[in-house]
Design a protein around this motif. Structure first.
Motif, PDB file in Angstrom:
ATOM      1  N   ARG A  11       0.760  -1.272   0.245  1.00 38.47           N
ATOM      2  CA  ARG A  11       0.134  -0.128  -0.014  1.00 38.47           C
ATOM      3  C   ARG A  11       0.915   1.158  -0.072  1.00 38.47           C
ATOM      4  N   ARG A  12       0.407   2.476  -0.077  1.00 40.71           N
ATOM      5  CA  ARG A  12       0.942   3.627   0.049  1.00 40.71           C
ATOM      6  C   ARG A  12       1.565   3.630   1.432  1.00 40.71           C
ATOM      7  N   ARG A  13       2.998   3.875   1.438  1.00 43.45           N
ATOM      8  CA  ARG A  13       3.926   4.066   2.703  1.00 43.45           C
ATOM      9  C   ARG A  13       4.441   5.266   2.892  1.00 43.45           C
ATOM     10  N   GLN A 114       9.934   5.847 -11.356  1.00 44.76           N
ATOM     11  CA  GLN A 114      10.864   5.404 -12.367  1.00 44.76           C
ATOM     12  C   GLN A 114      10.724   4.109 -12.715  1.00 44.76           C
ATOM     13  N   TRP A 115      10.369   3.243 -11.721  1.00 47.83           N
ATOM     14  CA  TRP A 115      10.291   1.695 -11.791  1.00 47.83           C
ATOM     15  C   TRP A 115       8.859   1.299 -11.336  1.00 47.83           C
ATOM     16  N   LEU A 116       8.267   0.601 -12.296  1.00 45.00           N
ATOM     17  CA  LEU A 116       7.197   0.014 -11.962  1.00 45.00           C
ATOM     18  C   LEU A 116       6.870  -1.422 -12.207  1.00 45.00           C
ATOM     19  N   LEU A 128      -0.766  -3.389 -14.340  1.00 49.90           N
ATOM     20  CA  LEU A 128       0.083  -2.522 -13.361  1.00 49.90           C
ATOM     21  C   LEU A 128      -0.176  -3.151 -11.743  1.00 49.90           C
ATOM     22  N   LEU A 129       0.659  -3.260 -11.133  1.00 53.30           N
ATOM     23  CA  LEU A 129       0.661  -3.762  -9.767  1.00 53.30           C
ATOM     24  C   LEU A 129       0.769  -2.521  -8.683  1.00 53.30           C
ATOM     25  N   PRO A 130      -0.247  -1.940  -8.216  1.00 53.77           N
ATOM     26  CA  PRO A 130      -0.153  -0.674  -7.546  1.00 53.77           C
ATOM     27  C   PRO A 130       0.818  -0.731  -6.366  1.00 53.77           C
ATOM     28  N   HIS A 131       1.593   0.428  -6.095  1.00 53.47           N
ATOM     29  CA  HIS A 131       2.588   0.540  -5.065  1.00 53.47           C
ATOM     30  C   HIS A 131       3.573  -0.489  -4.855  1.00 53.47           C
ATOM     31  N   LEU A 132       3.898  -0.996  -5.900  1.00 56.72           N
ATOM     32  CA  LEU A 132       5.130  -1.712  -6.067  1.00 56.72           C
ATOM     33  C   LEU A 132       6.124  -1.097  -6.838  1.00 56.72           C
ATOM     34  N   ASN A 133       6.541   0.179  -6.632  1.00 55.68           N
ATOM     35  CA  ASN A 133       7.322   0.940  -7.527  1.00 55.68           C
ATOM     36  C   ASN A 133       8.413   1.626  -6.393  1.00 55.68           C
ATOM     37  N   ASP A 134       9.447   2.189  -7.182  1.00 58.00           N
ATOM     38  CA  ASP A 134      10.472   2.907  -6.308  1.00 58.00           C
ATOM     39  C   ASP A 134      10.142   4.018  -5.312  1.00 58.00           C
TER      40      ASP A 134
END
Length: 244
Positions: A11-13, A114-116, A128-134
């Protein structure tokens, strides 16, 4: 954290960068100023500008809030669930071909991740898998690699590339590239038509501004996207990058 097997939720951290919020505020103020200047109660003109702009801004802000506070990616022993701003979707592990970390589209700059991370199914479709990003993770590639190892026992197939699926992925990537450029072309044409419409109003010759700003760009984008899709059909791009 793992709880009784592979149970992870992303989730959003972290908050978006302050510059992101400042840019959003600047765009909002600029839009209000521009629509205020074009507002004309006398002979029609851009009377529809302020309400349309307000609707677009409310929609954009609602989407941003939903993406930040409602969206998540959940991984369990049964499969993986991606919940977006409006809807969610779940895949059982036997439906998942691969999970890949890819560089974000060019032009996003530091105002976006920058990375999804994307999930690919066996039809070559990408989600897209939400919140699995940089933005939310220090090292999304390491996280996804660890996730792939942890979920391997729950899959009926190994995490191995299949030529037929890879070909479908490349074809769909070419289609996305074509329609992305079509959207860019539509935005560029919208800017041109906006200037043309303002010029017509200034000279006292308003001529269907809604058609010029809306219809012409949409038609141009569709034509450009279709032509590029046909052109790139036999020239798919390289396989997406999988690590930072």
């Amino acid at each position: 954290m793992d709880v009784g097997g592979v149970t992870r939720e992303y989730r959003r951290r972290r908050r978006p960068p302050g510059a992101h919020l400042l840019l959003l505020g600047a765009l909002l103020m600029n839009g209000l100023l521009q629509t205020g200047r074009l507002h004309d109660d006398g002979d029609g003109g851009f009377w529809w500008g302020p309400p349309v702009f307000a609707l677009l801004m409310v929609s954009a802000l609602a989407r941003i809030l939903l993406e930040q506070y409602r969206a998540y990616t959940r991984v369990t022993t049964a499969g993986i669930t991606a919940r977006g701003p409006l809807r969610s979707r779940t895949w059982a592990w036997h439906e998942v071909y691969d999970i890949r970390v890819e560089r974000a589209p060019r032009g996003s700059g530091r105002m976006a991740p920058q990375w999804l991370t994307y999930l690919y199914d066996f039809q070559g479709r990408r989600f897209l898998l939400p919140h699995l990003n940089d933005w939310q993770l220090d090292d999304p590639y390491t996280e996804v690699s660890d996730l792939s190892l942890a979920t391997a026992p729950y899959r009926s197939l190994a995490w191995e590339p299949r030529p037929d699926v890879e070909e479908r992925i490349l074809v769909r990537a070419a289609q996305r590239k074509a329609w992305t450029w079509g959207a860019h072309g539509a935005l560029a044409m919208m800017a041109v038509m906006f200037v043309v419409s303002v010029g017509l109003i200034v000279t006292g010759r308003p001529d269907h501004p809604l058609l010029l700003i809306g219809g012409v760009p949409v038609a141009s984008g569709v034509v450009l996207g279709a032509v590029l899709q046909w052109y790139w059909a036999s020239r798919p791009p390289h396989s997406p990058a999988r690590q930072p």
